[in-house]
Design a protein around this motif. Structure first.
Motif, mmCIF file in Angstrom:
data_model
loop_
_atom_site.group_PDB
_atom_site.id
_atom_site.type_symbol
_atom_site.label_atom_id
_atom_site.label_comp_id
_atom_site.label_asym_id
_atom_site.label_seq_id
_atom_site.Cartn_x
_atom_site.Cartn_y
_atom_site.Cartn_z
ATOM 1 N N MET A 57 0.812 -1.211 0.000
ATOM 2 C CA MET A 57 0.000 0.000 0.000
ATOM 3 C C MET A 57 0.850 1.268 0.000
ATOM 4 N N ASN A 58 2.144 1.130 -0.340
ATOM 5 C CA ASN A 58 2.957 2.332 -0.571
ATOM 6 C C ASN A 58 3.634 2.209 -1.924
ATOM 7 N N GLN A 59 4.037 3.300 -2.482
ATOM 8 C CA GLN A 59 4.485 3.325 -3.873
ATOM 9 C C GLN A 59 5.688 2.430 -4.132
ATOM 10 N N ASP A 60 6.720 2.515 -3.295
ATOM 11 C CA ASP A 60 7.934 1.733 -3.537
ATOM 12 C C ASP A 60 7.671 0.232 -3.431
ATOM 13 N N GLY A 61 6.983 -0.150 -2.372
ATOM 14 C CA GLY A 61 6.688 -1.567 -2.183
ATOM 15 C C GLY A 61 5.781 -2.102 -3.277
ATOM 16 N N CYS A 62 4.819 -1.292 -3.678
ATOM 17 C CA CYS A 62 3.904 -1.679 -4.755
ATOM 18 C C CYS A 62 4.658 -1.938 -6.050
ATOM 19 N N GLU A 63 5.571 -1.027 -6.387
ATOM 20 C CA GLU A 63 6.334 -1.166 -7.632
ATOM 21 C C GLU A 63 7.205 -2.422 -7.607
ATOM 22 N N PHE A 64 7.824 -2.697 -6.469
ATOM 23 C CA PHE A 64 8.663 -3.886 -6.361
ATOM 24 C C PHE A 64 7.839 -5.162 -6.537
ATOM 25 N N LEU A 65 6.722 -5.239 -5.814
ATOM 26 C CA LEU A 65 5.893 -6.438 -5.872
ATOM 27 C C LEU A 65 5.319 -6.651 -7.267
ATOM 28 N N GLU A 66 4.943 -5.566 -7.915
ATOM 29 C CA GLU A 66 4.436 -5.684 -9.287
ATOM 30 C C GLU A 66 5.488 -6.278 -10.210
ATOM 31 N N GLN A 67 6.725 -5.811 -10.070
ATOM 32 C CA GLN A 67 7.811 -6.266 -10.936
ATOM 33 C C GLN A 67 8.183 -7.725 -10.684
ATOM 34 N N LYS A 68 8.088 -8.149 -9.427
ATOM 35 C CA LYS A 68 8.595 -9.460 -9.054
ATOM 36 C C LYS A 68 7.554 -10.588 -9.102
ATOM 37 N N LEU A 69 6.276 -10.244 -8.964
ATOM 38 C CA LEU A 69 5.259 -11.287 -8.795
ATOM 39 C C LEU A 69 5.213 -12.286 -9.948
ATOM 40 N N LEU A 70 5.284 -11.812 -11.174
ATOM 41 C CA LEU A 70 5.153 -12.724 -12.317
ATOM 42 C C LEU A 70 6.263 -13.763 -12.373
ATOM 43 N N GLY A 71 7.438 -13.424 -11.854
ATOM 44 C CA GLY A 71 8.555 -14.367 -11.910
ATOM 45 C C GLY A 71 8.818 -15.097 -10.614
ATOM 46 N N MET A 72 7.955 -14.916 -9.644
ATOM 47 C CA MET A 72 8.192 -15.523 -8.323
ATOM 48 C C MET A 72 7.952 -17.029 -8.318
ATOM 49 N N LYS A 73 8.646 -17.703 -7.431
ATOM 50 C CA LYS A 73 8.434 -19.125 -7.211
ATOM 51 C C LYS A 73 7.122 -19.321 -6.464
ATOM 52 N N PRO A 74 6.482 -20.489 -6.615
ATOM 53 C CA PRO A 74 5.213 -20.761 -5.919
ATOM 54 C C PRO A 74 5.273 -20.519 -4.417
ATOM 55 N N GLU A 75 6.412 -20.855 -3.784
ATOM 56 C CA GLU A 75 6.506 -20.673 -2.336
ATOM 57 C C GLU A 75 6.519 -19.189 -1.942
ATOM 58 N N ASP A 76 7.109 -18.345 -2.819
ATOM 59 C CA ASP A 76 7.104 -16.898 -2.556
ATOM 60 C C ASP A 76 5.707 -16.317 -2.759
ATOM 61 N N ILE A 77 5.024 -16.813 -3.792
ATOM 62 C CA ILE A 77 3.642 -16.371 -4.034
ATOM 63 C C ILE A 77 2.765 -16.756 -2.859
ATOM 64 N N GLN A 78 2.980 -17.974 -2.335
ATOM 65 C CA GLN A 78 2.209 -18.442 -1.186
ATOM 66 C C GLN A 78 2.455 -17.559 0.029
ATOM 67 N N MET A 79 3.703 -17.138 0.219
ATOM 68 C CA MET A 79 4.034 -16.276 1.349
ATOM 69 C C MET A 79 3.292 -14.944 1.244
#
Length: 319
Positions: free
Chosen positions: A20-42
């Motif tokens: 819910m903040n700009q920096d964290g949002c941008e990071f999560l957006e960039q990383k989510l598509l390439g994340m491993k299932p265990e990271d997505i689960q977290m």
């Protein structure tokens, strides 16, 4: 966020606040598509109790929409359930500008008929509120675009609440838009049946008349036949109404020549013809009818319109 080496694990325990903040949002957006299932689960485990909050948040909505795209069916089912268990919450999300966009993303990420019905069945209970709301109506559009045959429960509710929806500016536009989609024949027939059952009310309403004209433009052969058979004695009153007049004009355009003559003759042979000539909408209709006519009917209309004994622009008292 400048630290591009950060990993999903660095956000453990604080995913919600970071989303819910700009920096964290941008990071999560960039990383989510390439994340491993265990990271997505977290990430999922930390936000699953706050899905509605994220969907209506300026930054959080971007993250949750990306999460919808990478979650598995079990995770999606849990999120759909959390959103639909409370009808008031579901409505609030759908009427919110960020929430509705998130809902549209959710709709397009549902991959099984079971998940679709888990969302559509609760949505049907708030169909009237959504269909008549400028933002909420987009959710209904999204359902028909994405689900087609599975939108039947929503269509049933539209039919049950047809007049309040069709006489509303947003609702009328929604119904016109729905029929443009690749909907099933059954769905189209249900909408047409609702229109025909309420034709007299719709024709005399600003937004209802637009809906009728739109359906006439679909060139369904049985529509002009039905309208002429059921409205033949009403045409003279309809052409003196601001909105119904335009419906009859549209009917002249789409009707066959014999049907067109039947409509015109029913008006010029009616005892109330003098009132039509004195009414601005009626007079406008006769001018339009003349342009749509040929031969003796055109001559008759031309003669009527040139008569000096009628008072142009005056409406009869019992219009």
């Amino acid at each position: 966020m400048e630290d591009t080496s950060a990993s999903a694990g660095d956000f453990k325990g604080k995913v919600l606040s970071e989303a819910m903040n700009q920096d964290g949002c941008e990071f999560l957006e960039q990383k989510l598509l390439g994340m491993k299932p265990e990271d997505i689960q977290m990430i999922y485990s930390e936000v699953k109790s706050h899905v509605s909050l994220l969907m209506m948040d300026g930054f959080g909505s971007n993250v949750i929409q990306m999460l919808f795209a990478v979650c598995d069916d079990e995770q999606m089912e849990d999120m759909v359930f959390s959103l639909t268990v409370d009808a008031g919450l579901l409505l609030a999300i759908c009427l919110d500008s960020q929430g509705s966009q998130s809902m549209l993303k959710l709709i397009h990420c549902l991959t099984t008929w079971h998940l679709v019905l888990c969302l559509v069945v609760p949505l049907k209970e708030i169909t009237l509120q959504l269909a008549t709301h400028p933002i909420g109506s987009n959710v209904i559009r999204g359902c028909f675009l994405a689900f087609k045959a599975y939108s039947e429960p929503i269509l049933v509710k539209i039919a049950e609440n047809f007049l309040p929806i069709a006489l509303n500016e947003t609702g009328s536009a929604l119904l016109q838009d729905i029929v443009k989609k690749d909907i099933t024949v059954r769905a189209q027939n249900r909408l047409v049946a609702s229109i025909l059952g309420n034709i007299k009310y719709l024709s005399k309403d600003q937004f209802g008349s637009l809906l009728v004209k739109h359906f006439l433009g679909l060139e369904l052969e049985y529509l002009p036949v039905y309208l002429i058979e059921n409205l033949n004695e009403q045409f003279v009153c309809m052409v003196m109404d601001e909105y119904a007049c335009n419906v009859v004009k549209k009917l002249l355009v789409v009707a066959e020549e014999t049907q067109r003559l039947e409509i015109i003759n029913s008006i010029i042979n009616d005892p109330y013809l003098p009132h039509v000539l004195q009414n601005p909408y009626g007079y406008s209709f006769l001018q339009f009818a003349k342009e749509c006519s040929m031969g003796s009917v055109r001559q008759t209309l031309n003669h009527l319109l040139q008569r000096p004994d009628h008072l142009h622009g005056q409406c009869p008292e019992n219009k």
